[in-house]
Design an enzyme around this catalytic site. Structure first.
Site, short mmCIF file in Angstrom:
data_model
loop_
_atom_site.label_atom_id
_atom_site.label_comp_id
_atom_site.label_asym_id
_atom_site.label_seq_id
_atom_site.Cartn_x
_atom_site.Cartn_y
_atom_site.Cartn_z
N LEU A 99 0.67 -1.12 0.01
CA LEU A 99 0.11 -0.11 0.12
C LEU A 99 0.94 1.15 -0.05
O LEU A 99 0.33 2.17 -0.62
CB LEU A 99 -0.94 0.00 1.23
CG LEU A 99 -1.79 -1.11 1.38
CD1 LEU A 99 -2.91 -1.04 2.56
CD2 LEU A 99 -2.67 -1.54 0.04
N GLN A 100 1.99 1.25 0.46
CA GLN A 100 2.82 2.14 0.56
C GLN A 100 4.03 2.13 -0.06
O GLN A 100 4.84 1.03 0.08
CB GLN A 100 3.32 2.87 1.95
CG GLN A 100 3.96 4.01 2.08
CD GLN A 100 4.31 4.62 3.46
OE1 GLN A 100 3.82 3.96 4.58
NE2 GLN A 100 5.09 5.42 3.87
N GLU A 132 12.45 -2.15 4.08
CA GLU A 132 13.10 -3.66 3.62
C GLU A 132 12.14 -4.53 4.19
O GLU A 132 12.18 -5.52 3.44
CB GLU A 132 14.29 -3.47 4.65
CG GLU A 132 15.21 -4.97 4.54
CD GLU A 132 16.67 -4.84 4.83
OE1 GLU A 132 17.04 -6.01 5.12
OE2 GLU A 132 17.27 -3.89 4.79
#
Length: 252
Positions: free
Chosen positions: A32-33, A53
């Site tokens: 989503l990001q 990460e």
């Protein structure tokens, strides 16, 4: 496959359960990001991770071949700063991970403790105390990293200058479950007991008996112990009070 993990990544420990949960979420909803990346300085067409990460690892396990990214220009110092800030804001780093990251910013990039504090959003004293944890031995550092003791315990241990006494105190923390305050006390006063004395539990019935005796004898009465075994103390001041108590206790 064009993304390389950040070599300056502050976070060194990843919880398997958290990674599994994130992988399942990405399989269902995707990322989503976007990940934050920067072009690899010596590898054209490849990118270094700046932040994200955990999402990158989970996306690979979820079988994704493409992920959304935001490409920025960032040197090594900026990559470290951004990775540190992202980790602190999203999910607390371990105390030792944070200490190592601060040390890198200070020694390799020439940042002051005040500058780090401003970037991360903590006080300068917090940065200074965190870096001090690196003065501990490897056994104590490992205990902090594994969660067996806290960073607060580590700072309290540093109050004990002697390395041998510090190691013995660490073993007491692990075996006796000493609190930070108890460790501080033991470090300042090696011969004194570290465990705090807990206040005695008040027996309401015995307290009521003591109050009745005080009214009857017109003297201070204290009862210690339990209903099975204890002591009754009667205080008096002067001959008159003593005689008054005796008159009540030893009537003719």
């Amino acid at each position: 496959n064009k993304i390389e993990p950040n070599p300056e990544q502050p976070r060194q420990k990843y919880e398997p359960d958290e990674e599994a949960a994130l992988t399942a979420s990405i399989q269902q909803h995707g990322i989503l990001q976007p990940l934050l990346v920067t072009p690899a300085p010596t590898q054209p067409g490849r990118f270094l991770l700046v932040a994200g990460e955990r999402r990158w690892r989970a996306a690979r396990r979820a079988g994704l071949h493409e992920v959304p990214v935001k490409v920025i220009a960032a040197n090594a110092k900026q990559r470290m700063e951004l990775a540190l800030v992202e980790n602190v804001q999203r999910r607390d780093l371990g105390s030792m991970e944070r200490a190592a990251a601060y040390k890198t910013l200070i020694e390799e990039f020439g940042m002051t403790q005040a500058q780090i504090a401003e970037v991360v959003g903590v006080s300068r004293s917090t940065v200074a105390n965190t870096v001090r944890l690196l003065e501990l031995g490897t056994v104590a550092q490992d205990a902090i990293s594994s969660g067996r003791i806290t960073g607060g315990h580590g700072l309290a241990l540093l109050a004990q200058a002697d390395s041998g006494a510090r190691q013995r105190l660490l073993q007491r923390i692990l075996s006796e479950g000493l609190s930070v305050r108890e460790v501080e006390r033991a470090a300042r006063h090696p011969g004194a007991p570290a465990k705090e004395q807990r206040p005695a539990v008040v027996d309401v019935e015995l307290q009521s008996v003591a109050e009745r005796l005080q009214r009857r004898l017109a003297a201070r009465v204290r009862i210690t112990g339990t209903r099975e075994r204890g002591r009754i103390q009667i205080e008096y001041r002067g001959h008159d009070e003593l005689n008054a108590v005796l008159d009540e206790l030893l009537p003719e």
